[in-house]
Design an enzyme around this catalytic site. Structure first.
Site, PDB file in Angstrom:
ATOM      1  N   GLU A 185      10.127 -23.289 -38.938  1.00 15.20           N
ATOM      2  CA  GLU A 185      10.200 -22.363 -38.524  1.00 15.20           C
ATOM      3  C   GLU A 185      11.040 -22.463 -36.373  1.00 15.20           C
ATOM      4  O   GLU A 185      11.730 -21.298 -36.232  1.00 15.20           O
ATOM      5  CB  GLU A 185       8.482 -21.759 -38.090  1.00 15.20           C
ATOM      6  CG  GLU A 185       8.695 -20.474 -37.359  1.00 15.20           C
ATOM      7  CD  GLU A 185       7.293 -19.602 -36.990  1.00 15.20           C
ATOM      8  OE1 GLU A 185       6.282 -20.969 -37.437  1.00 15.20           O
ATOM      9  OE2 GLU A 185       7.290 -18.225 -37.143  1.00 15.20           O
ATOM     10  N   GLU A 230       4.439 -23.164 -24.490  1.00 13.91           N
ATOM     11  CA  GLU A 230       2.961 -23.700 -23.612  1.00 13.91           C
ATOM     12  C   GLU A 230       2.711 -25.306 -25.113  1.00 13.91           C
ATOM     13  O   GLU A 230       2.792 -26.563 -24.767  1.00 13.91           O
ATOM     14  CB  GLU A 230       1.973 -23.851 -23.296  1.00 13.91           C
ATOM     15  CG  GLU A 230       1.491 -23.005 -21.969  1.00 13.91           C
ATOM     16  CD  GLU A 230       1.549 -21.619 -22.126  1.00 13.91           C
ATOM     17  OE1 GLU A 230       2.317 -20.833 -23.215  1.00 13.91           O
ATOM     18  OE2 GLU A 230       2.431 -20.666 -21.348  1.00 13.91           O
ATOM     19  N   SER A 281      -1.796 -17.338 -39.078  1.00 14.12           N
ATOM     20  CA  SER A 281      -2.193 -16.573 -37.116  1.00 14.12           C
ATOM     21  C   SER A 281      -3.396 -16.117 -37.388  1.00 14.12           C
ATOM     22  O   SER A 281      -3.585 -15.105 -38.471  1.00 14.12           O
ATOM     23  CB  SER A 281      -1.632 -16.491 -36.357  1.00 14.12           C
ATOM     24  OG  SER A 281      -0.326 -16.547 -36.207  1.00 14.12           O
ATOM     25  N   GLN A 340       4.675 -14.310 -43.857  1.00 20.64           N
ATOM     26  CA  GLN A 340       3.557 -15.547 -43.218  1.00 20.64           C
ATOM     27  C   GLN A 340       2.196 -15.139 -42.629  1.00 20.64           C
ATOM     28  O   GLN A 340       2.372 -15.018 -41.748  1.00 20.64           O
ATOM     29  CB  GLN A 340       4.481 -16.411 -42.126  1.00 20.64           C
ATOM     30  CG  GLN A 340       3.989 -17.267 -41.671  1.00 20.64           C
ATOM     31  CD  GLN A 340       4.829 -18.217 -40.904  1.00 20.64           C
ATOM     32  OE1 GLN A 340       4.932 -17.544 -39.650  1.00 20.64           O
ATOM     33  NE2 GLN A 340       4.534 -19.401 -40.063  1.00 20.64           N
ATOM     34  N   SER A 381       4.296 -10.738 -39.694  1.00 20.06           N
ATOM     35  CA  SER A 381       5.587 -10.335 -38.846  1.00 20.06           C
ATOM     36  C   SER A 381       6.501  -9.962 -40.912  1.00 20.06           C
ATOM     37  O   SER A 381       5.908 -10.594 -41.083  1.00 20.06           O
ATOM     38  CB  SER A 381       6.989 -10.780 -38.562  1.00 20.06           C
ATOM     39  OG  SER A 381       6.349 -10.906 -37.388  1.00 20.06           O
TER      40      SER A 381
HETATM   41  C1  FAD Z   1       6.661 -11.061 -32.103  1.00 19.23           C
HETATM   42  C2  FAD Z   1       5.269 -11.919 -32.463  1.00 19.23           C
HETATM   43  C3  FAD Z   1       5.152 -12.832 -34.192  1.00 19.23           C
HETATM   44  C4  FAD Z   1       4.415 -13.721 -34.881  1.00 19.23           C
HETATM   45  N1  FAD Z   1       4.102 -13.440 -36.572  1.00 19.23           N
HETATM   46  C5  FAD Z   1       4.011 -14.280 -37.288  1.00 19.23           C
HETATM   47  C6  FAD Z   1       3.779 -13.811 -38.402  1.00 19.23           C
HETATM   48  O1  FAD Z   1       4.781 -13.496 -38.819  1.00 19.23           O
HETATM   49  N2  FAD Z   1       2.738 -14.992 -39.068  1.00 19.23           N
HETATM   50  C7  FAD Z   1       2.009 -15.255 -38.172  1.00 19.23           C
HETATM   51  O2  FAD Z   1       1.158 -16.318 -38.950  1.00 19.23           O
HETATM   52  N3  FAD Z   1       1.669 -15.697 -36.782  1.00 19.23           N
HETATM   53  C8  FAD Z   1       2.573 -15.008 -36.262  1.00 19.23           C
HETATM   54  N4  FAD Z   1       2.771 -14.367 -34.755  1.00 19.23           N
HETATM   55  C9  FAD Z   1       1.620 -15.133 -33.983  1.00 19.23           C
HETATM   56  C10 FAD Z   1       2.474 -16.672 -33.360  1.00 19.23           C
HETATM   57  O3  FAD Z   1       2.048 -17.627 -34.109  1.00 19.23           O
HETATM   58  C11 FAD Z   1       0.668 -16.528 -32.254  1.00 19.23           C
HETATM   59  O4  FAD Z   1       1.129 -15.929 -31.140  1.00 19.23           O
HETATM   60  C12 FAD Z   1       0.603 -18.282 -31.522  1.00 19.23           C
HETATM   61  O5  FAD Z   1       0.700 -19.142 -32.372  1.00 19.23           O
HETATM   62  C13 FAD Z   1      -0.273 -17.958 -29.990  1.00 19.23           C
HETATM   63  O6  FAD Z   1      -1.200 -17.813 -30.538  1.00 19.23           O
HETATM   64  P1  FAD Z   1      -2.717 -17.173 -30.514  1.00 19.23           P
HETATM   65  O7  FAD Z   1      -1.981 -15.151 -29.954  1.00 19.23           O
HETATM   66  O8  FAD Z   1      -3.860 -16.872 -30.760  1.00 19.23           O
HETATM   67  O9  FAD Z   1      -2.660 -17.260 -28.720  1.00 19.23           O
HETATM   68  P2  FAD Z   1      -4.057 -18.207 -28.610  1.00 19.23           P
HETATM   69  O10 FAD Z   1      -3.315 -19.423 -28.727  1.00 19.23           O
HETATM   70  O11 FAD Z   1      -5.167 -17.795 -28.471  1.00 19.23           O
HETATM   71  O12 FAD Z   1      -3.542 -18.488 -26.928  1.00 19.23           O
HETATM   72  C14 FAD Z   1      -3.062 -18.244 -25.487  1.00 19.23           C
HETATM   73  C15 FAD Z   1      -2.606 -18.876 -24.453  1.00 19.23           C
HETATM   74  O13 FAD Z   1      -3.210 -20.018 -24.353  1.00 19.23           O
HETATM   75  C16 FAD Z   1      -2.228 -21.118 -24.196  1.00 19.23           C
HETATM   76  N5  FAD Z   1      -3.067 -22.305 -24.658  1.00 19.23           N
HETATM   77  C17 FAD Z   1      -3.627 -22.105 -26.144  1.00 19.23           C
HETATM   78  N6  FAD Z   1      -3.630 -23.755 -26.862  1.00 19.23           N
HETATM   79  C18 FAD Z   1      -3.354 -24.663 -25.301  1.00 19.23           C
HETATM   80  C19 FAD Z   1      -2.933 -25.469 -25.047  1.00 19.23           C
HETATM   81  N7  FAD Z   1      -3.643 -26.764 -26.240  1.00 19.23           N
HETATM   82  N8  FAD Z   1      -2.159 -26.119 -24.032  1.00 19.23           N
HETATM   83  C20 FAD Z   1      -2.228 -24.806 -23.049  1.00 19.23           C
HETATM   84  N9  FAD Z   1      -1.861 -23.879 -23.153  1.00 19.23           N
HETATM   85  C21 FAD Z   1      -2.629 -23.443 -24.606  1.00 19.23           C
HETATM   86  C22 FAD Z   1      -0.651 -19.687 -25.074  1.00 19.23           C
HETATM   87  O14 FAD Z   1      -0.074 -21.004 -24.293  1.00 19.23           O
HETATM   88  C23 FAD Z   1      -1.110 -19.069 -24.542  1.00 19.23           C
HETATM   89  O15 FAD Z   1      -0.422 -18.762 -23.054  1.00 19.23           O
HETATM   90  C24 FAD Z   1       3.327 -13.647 -34.107  1.00 19.23           C
HETATM   91  C25 FAD Z   1       3.805 -13.665 -32.750  1.00 19.23           C
HETATM   92  C26 FAD Z   1       4.635 -12.733 -32.155  1.00 19.23           C
HETATM   93  C27 FAD Z   1       4.148 -12.233 -30.595  1.00 19.23           C
END
Ligand code: FAD
Length: 407
Positions: A244, A377, A124, A121, A161
């Site tokens: 998902e 969140e 991100s 996928q 992933s």
């Molecule tokens: C093990 C693992 C596998 C993954 N696999 C995939 C994959 O296969 N494909 C893919 O595309 N992505 C994948 N991801 C990515 C995942 O979808 C993102 O990490 C996730 O959506 C959070 O985005 P970010 O890491 O940019 O954090 P951010 O969006 O920067 O968030 C940082 C913090 O701020 C908080 N936050 C942000 N906005 C808000 C809001 N509006 N209100 C309250 N709190 C908020 C979040 O909850 C978090 O605690 C994976 C992640 C992990 C950990």
């Protein structure tokens, strides 16, 4: 039990059992080539019985899949290793079923289900996780009008992933930066063997590299691999994201399946570790796990194919919290032993495993459960807005052209 609305024909338990009988009569499933058996299972409509006839299903109620799976497991039939192909099964397939052309459904669904082709996928990005609609990977179409050709994609994705095992990816990219961020996105199927795709491992807290960063440079995607209309990618992506959450938080489990299994097993096997305080906590978590498991079963039975609603967010939120609390309790129960960590070798695993290896692995891997597939969140926001009808968060950027947003 509600009939699945997308099922073209339907089929009762009698028909399902009869078809399993015919499939098994063709030869010993444990003896032949597993792939031949899986292909025959798909063609018999016994892959995912709730899918339409001709696409691996019978248009039957989803709950009848359990009948198929139990009968096949009892005779040692091969399975398609869902931990290896979870993204294909849980996210790509329902999205293709809902938005794909007939040609796309015929091309992609069978090898996806048999495990011949692994999917990942590409959603991100370094600057777009929770705010996924802010993504900046570009897809530009060559030529115009009647001369329009392939799409050329440039950008970077992250936390992907299984990208190192994948043949195909579901991808969202910006096709019109002049539109507000949710409107200028289009959804594609990307060939991971294209020379412009570079996959680099990202090591995670468990020591492994289950996920990757993916660089896309001049990747060529034929328009025939677009899923849904140009500019409609956000809506298509919602189908993927909703599926998902059910796939992660609502997978079918037997009683004591999932994280509670190993913790309960240690409790039974090691009476010397028990304390009254841990007993109360374990019992509470056991009950909560059972409630979550049965709630997931109910949600799955109510789902129309390909179109889960916000209820999946509730399942996934509960799943992440429970996994973290249970794996924490298991480590506490084991004391020093729980802190030992067997193997820190950097490997690129063939599958995604939430429960494998040992207590230390489970504890560390569970940290990602509240991030992957939408953070806890964000899921609380969805539940607040779409289930509880609470006031939405202010969104000042939703009518501004993406290219004009401050970065
Ligand atoms: C093990 C693992 C596998 C993954 N696999 C995939 C994959 O296969 N494909 C893919 O595309 N992505 C994948 N991801 C990515 C995942 O979808 C993102 O990490 C996730 O959506 C959070 O985005 P970010 O890491 O940019 O954090 P951010 O969006 O920067 O968030 C940082 C913090 O701020 C908080 N936050 C942000 N906005 C808000 C809001 N509006 N209100 C309250 N709190 C908020 C979040 O909850 C978090 O605690 C994976 C992640 C992990 C950990």
């Amino acid at each position: 039990m509600a009939r699945e609305k997308d099922g073209a024909r339907g089929g009762g338990e009698g028909e399902v059992r009869e078809r399993v009988g015919v499939l098994l009569a063709a030869g010993d499933p444990a003896a032949g080539d597993p792939l031949d058996f899986l292909r025959a299972q798909f063609d018999a409509g016994l892959a995912w019985v709730h899918f339409p006839v001709g696409l691996g299903g019978l248009g039957a109620p989803r709950a009848l899949q359990a009948v198929v799976d139990a009968e096949l497991a009892a005779v040692g039939a091969p399975d398609n290793d869902p931990r290896r192909i979870g993204i294909g099964l849980g996210m790509a397939a329902p999205t293709i079923l809902r938005y794909g052309t007939d040609e796309q459904k015929r091309r992609f669904l069978r090898p996806l289900w048999t495990g011949e082709e692994v999917w990942c996928q590409l959603f991100s990005e370094p600057g777009a996780g929770s705010d996924l609609a802010g993504l900046r990977t570009r897809a530009v179409r060559e030529g115009t009008g009647g001369d329009a050709g392939d799409w050329i994609v440039d950008g970077q994705k992250v936390w992907t992933s299984s990208a190192h095992n994948a043949r195909w990816a579901i991808l969202i990219a910006r096709t019109d930066p002049d539109l507000p961020k949710h409107q200028g996105i289009t959804y594609f199927v990307c060939d991971m063997t294209d020379p412009g795709v570079e996959v680099r491992p990202l090591r995670q807290i468990t020591g492994e590299a289950e996920f990757n960063e993916v660089f896309l440079t001049g990747v060529r995607i034929p328009d025939a691999h677009r899923l849904g209309a140009v500019g409609d990618g956000w809506r298509v992506a919602q189908a993927t994201l909703m599926n998902e959450r059910v796939a992660i938080g609502g997978r079918p489990l037997p009683r004591e399946g999932g994280m509670i299994g190993p913790a309960a097993a240690v409790w039974r096997a090691r009476p010397e570790l028990r304390t009254p305080e841990l007993h109360d906590r374990l019992l509470g978590l056991w009950v909560e796990s059972e409630v979550a498991r049965l709630s997931a079963e109910r949600v799955r039975q109510q789902l129309a194919v390909g179109a889960p609603g916000p209820e999946g967010s509730g399942l996934k939120l509960a799943f992440a919290g429970l996994n973290q609390r249970i794996s924490g309790l298991e480590v506490e129960l084991l004391g020093e032993e729980g802190l030992r960590y067997g193997d820190w070798t950097m490997v690129r695993p063939q599958s995604v495993d939430f429960y494998g290896r040992d207590a230390g692995y489970r504890y560390l891997r569970a940290k990602g459960n509240s991030i992957e597939g939408g953070t806890s969140e964000i899921l609380r926001n969805i539940i607040a807005e779409r289930v509880l009808a609470l006031p939405a968060e202010p969104r000042t950027d939703k009518d501004v052209a993406w290219k004009d947003l401050p970065r």
